[in-house]
Design an enzyme around this catalytic site. Sequence first.
Site, PDB file in Angstrom:
ATOM      1  N   TYR A   6       6.107 -15.469  -0.314  1.00  0.00           N
ATOM      2  CA  TYR A   6       6.167 -14.452   0.737  1.00  0.00           C
ATOM      3  C   TYR A   6       5.450 -15.007   1.959  1.00  0.00           C
ATOM      4  CZ  TYR A   6       5.458 -10.155   3.385  1.00  0.00           C
ATOM      5  OH  TYR A   6       5.449  -9.201   4.384  1.00  0.00           O
ATOM      6  N   ASP A  15       7.982  -1.583  11.076  1.00  0.00           N
ATOM      7  CA  ASP A  15       7.578  -2.815  11.749  1.00  0.00           C
ATOM      8  C   ASP A  15       8.232  -3.075  13.110  1.00  0.00           C
ATOM      9  OD1 ASP A  15       6.599  -2.821   9.202  1.00  0.00           O
ATOM     10  OD2 ASP A  15       7.736  -4.549   8.525  1.00  0.00           O
ATOM     11  N   TYR A  71      17.028  -2.923  10.261  1.00  0.00           N
ATOM     12  CA  TYR A  71      15.703  -2.541   9.783  1.00  0.00           C
ATOM     13  C   TYR A  71      15.278  -1.165  10.320  1.00  0.00           C
ATOM     14  CZ  TYR A  71      11.713  -4.797   7.374  1.00  0.00           C
ATOM     15  OH  TYR A  71      10.732  -5.169   6.501  1.00  0.00           O
ATOM     16  N   ARG A  92      17.097  -7.831   9.740  1.00  0.00           N
ATOM     17  CA  ARG A  92      15.640  -8.009   9.696  1.00  0.00           C
ATOM     18  C   ARG A  92      15.073  -8.059  11.120  1.00  0.00           C
ATOM     19  NH1 ARG A  92      12.471  -7.462   5.416  1.00  0.00           N
ATOM     20  NH2 ARG A  92      11.061  -8.894   6.483  1.00  0.00           N
ATOM     21  N   GLU A 107      17.245  -0.940  -0.032  1.00  0.00           N
ATOM     22  CA  GLU A 107      16.046  -0.789   0.798  1.00  0.00           C
ATOM     23  C   GLU A 107      16.328   0.163   1.969  1.00  0.00           C
ATOM     24  OE1 GLU A 107      14.765  -4.574   2.227  1.00  0.00           O
ATOM     25  OE2 GLU A 107      12.868  -3.841   3.049  1.00  0.00           O
ATOM     26  N   SER A 167       0.791  -1.227   0.000  1.00  0.00           N
ATOM     27  CA  SER A 167       0.000   0.000   0.000  1.00  0.00           C
ATOM     28  C   SER A 167       0.828   1.283   0.000  1.00  0.00           C
ATOM     29  CB  SER A 167      -0.936  -0.021   1.205  1.00  0.00           C
ATOM     30  OG  SER A 167      -1.581   1.204   1.365  1.00  0.00           O
ATOM     31  N   TRP A 168       1.627   1.508   1.076  1.00  0.00           N
ATOM     32  CA  TRP A 168       2.285   2.828   1.099  1.00  0.00           C
ATOM     33  C   TRP A 168       3.454   2.868   0.130  1.00  0.00           C
ATOM     34  CZ3 TRP A 168       5.397   5.317   5.656  1.00  0.00           C
ATOM     35  CH2 TRP A 168       6.355   4.454   6.173  1.00  0.00           C
ATOM     36  N   ASP A 169       4.029   1.698  -0.212  1.00  0.00           N
ATOM     37  CA  ASP A 169       5.036   1.675  -1.278  1.00  0.00           C
ATOM     38  C   ASP A 169       4.436   2.268  -2.550  1.00  0.00           C
ATOM     39  OD1 ASP A 169       5.606  -0.555   0.668  1.00  0.00           O
ATOM     40  OD2 ASP A 169       7.440  -0.690  -0.535  1.00  0.00           O
TER      41      ASP A 169
HETATM   42  C1  9WN Z   1       5.605  -6.158   5.915  1.00  0.00           C
HETATM   43  C2  9WN Z   1       7.334  -3.409   1.502  1.00  0.00           C
HETATM   44  C3  9WN Z   1       7.222  -3.338   3.020  1.00  0.00           C
HETATM   45  C4  9WN Z   1       7.172  -1.889   3.541  1.00  0.00           C
HETATM   46  C5  9WN Z   1       7.302  -1.811   5.062  1.00  0.00           C
HETATM   47  C6  9WN Z   1       8.563  -2.574   5.458  1.00  0.00           C
HETATM   48  C7  9WN Z   1       8.503  -4.008   4.959  1.00  0.00           C
HETATM   49  C8  9WN Z   1       6.955  -5.957   5.217  1.00  0.00           C
HETATM   50  C9  9WN Z   1       7.903  -7.098   5.546  1.00  0.00           C
HETATM   51  O1  9WN Z   1       8.356  -4.031   3.561  1.00  0.00           O
HETATM   52  O2  9WN Z   1       7.440  -4.672   5.630  1.00  0.00           O
HETATM   53  O3  9WN Z   1       4.712  -5.159   5.469  1.00  0.00           O
HETATM   54  O4  9WN Z   1       7.647  -8.214   5.082  1.00  0.00           O
HETATM   55  O5  9WN Z   1       8.885  -6.875   6.272  1.00  0.00           O
HETATM   56  O6  9WN Z   1       8.741  -2.534   6.842  1.00  0.00           O
HETATM   57  O7  9WN Z   1       7.356  -0.484   5.470  1.00  0.00           O
HETATM   58  O8  9WN Z   1       5.965  -1.291   3.148  1.00  0.00           O
HETATM   59  O9  9WN Z   1       8.411  -2.629   1.047  1.00  0.00           O
END
Ligand code: 9WN
Length: 432
Positions: free
Chosen positions: A90, A176, A361, A211, A405, A41-43
């Site tokens: 995933y 996270d 992270y 991570r 990242e 979503s926010w990506d």
């Molecule tokens: C869980 C996709 C996403 C970002 C988050 C980031 C990371 C996911 C994960 O990756 O989170 O949503 O699997 O670790 O923390 O901000 O949107 O890039």
Amino acid sequence: TPEPHAPDIADLRRRAAATLLRNWRGSATVPTTALYPHQWSWDSAFIAIGQAHLGPRRAFAELTALHGAQWGDGRVPQIVFNPAVPEDAYFPGPAFWRPLPRHGPPAGVSTTGLVQPPVHAAAVLAIAERHPGAATDAAVRRLYPRLVRSHDYLFERRSVASGLVGIVHPWESGLDNSPSWDEPLAAVDPGLADDITVLRRDLRHADAGHRPTDSDYARYMGIVAAYRDRRYADDDLLGLPFCTVDPLFCAVLAWSEDALASLARRIGADPGRHAERARELTHQVHTRLFDPALGCYVALDARTGRALRKRTVSGLVPLLLPGGHRAAVLETLTGPSFAAPGVLGVPSYDLTAPDADPHRYWRGPTWVNTTWLLWRALLAHGETGHAERLAADLVHLVSTAGFREYFHPVTGEGLGSDHFSWTAALLLDVLA
Ligand code: 9WN
């Protein structure tokens, strides 16, 4: 003539565009190929802001695809799963989130049941401002009602602590494993503790030391299972294992609500309600979340009423909003916690804190999206000197380590995955 070691800006722009093209999947963009093979979503909001520099078509397509998965109750999901990608690519994949409720996504669409920070209305406004015209107005008219429903969901269904907006999972914060969540997570029953290492797919693509930990993941799963078992109902938020108020989430919502007012004006809709909601949430953030001793905003555990007193980048993001504690936050942002000599960009956590970890992270590394939010905030307040320093740091990080990242905030070492979409997208915006 450029200095011998000055970054080649035209080349950086070309490589940023190539990264977005590489991650484009026909109607939307993955954050990166192996680690995150679906739409986030926010990506997508950050990606659309970058795509707007290459043209309006994919920028609008990105957000249209995301809102195509909008739930019946208005929530825009954290992840829209690509049905062509195997279940186990995933973790946790689509099966873990089922059954999705009747108020869930359109038939045939698989998503998670969580949300992420609502940057989307601000992204639509950014695209619209860059590409004025009839085609843009038509695209805004199509997206506007969806944006309004997603904000209505947050204001109405996620209202906690009288007047603030809550999140029910650390993943909803986007940050996270932020130190802010250590205390509330410690009280959560770990789900699936035994097989977590085996199940985790992220560890196949990234260093375990960069991570979240297994203990974090076990609790992430426990929270998801509890929410899923209630069919993602929001009528007893404090009865969920995790419910917090996050400064970044609330500030971005108020900022985006203000963007909705501007979008409403463009298409002849009524901006009044949006302006009012933005003002009220802004007021709540400034009066309820600021911690004078820390010089930043802090999260709140809505279940216990306790302030989560950690100096994280999330607590600087309310600088995006008008008013508030601007001088104090600016001092923190430019002081020893986040800007000691040699520090690049804005680290995700106070580097002087004993539990800071510059590799792990959201517990120390510099990320491009949060640095970008603060760059925007500084520009909005006319703090051009500080803003230029952040922009130069981002260019330096990417030109030396690639479109990573996240980055070690002092050495600039690239961390996490490579070819990361929002890093490329937001660099295009910084270079514009
Ligand atoms: C869980 C996709 C996403 C970002 C988050 C980031 C990371 C996911 C994960 O990756 O989170 O949503 O699997 O670790 O923390 O901000 O949107 O890039």
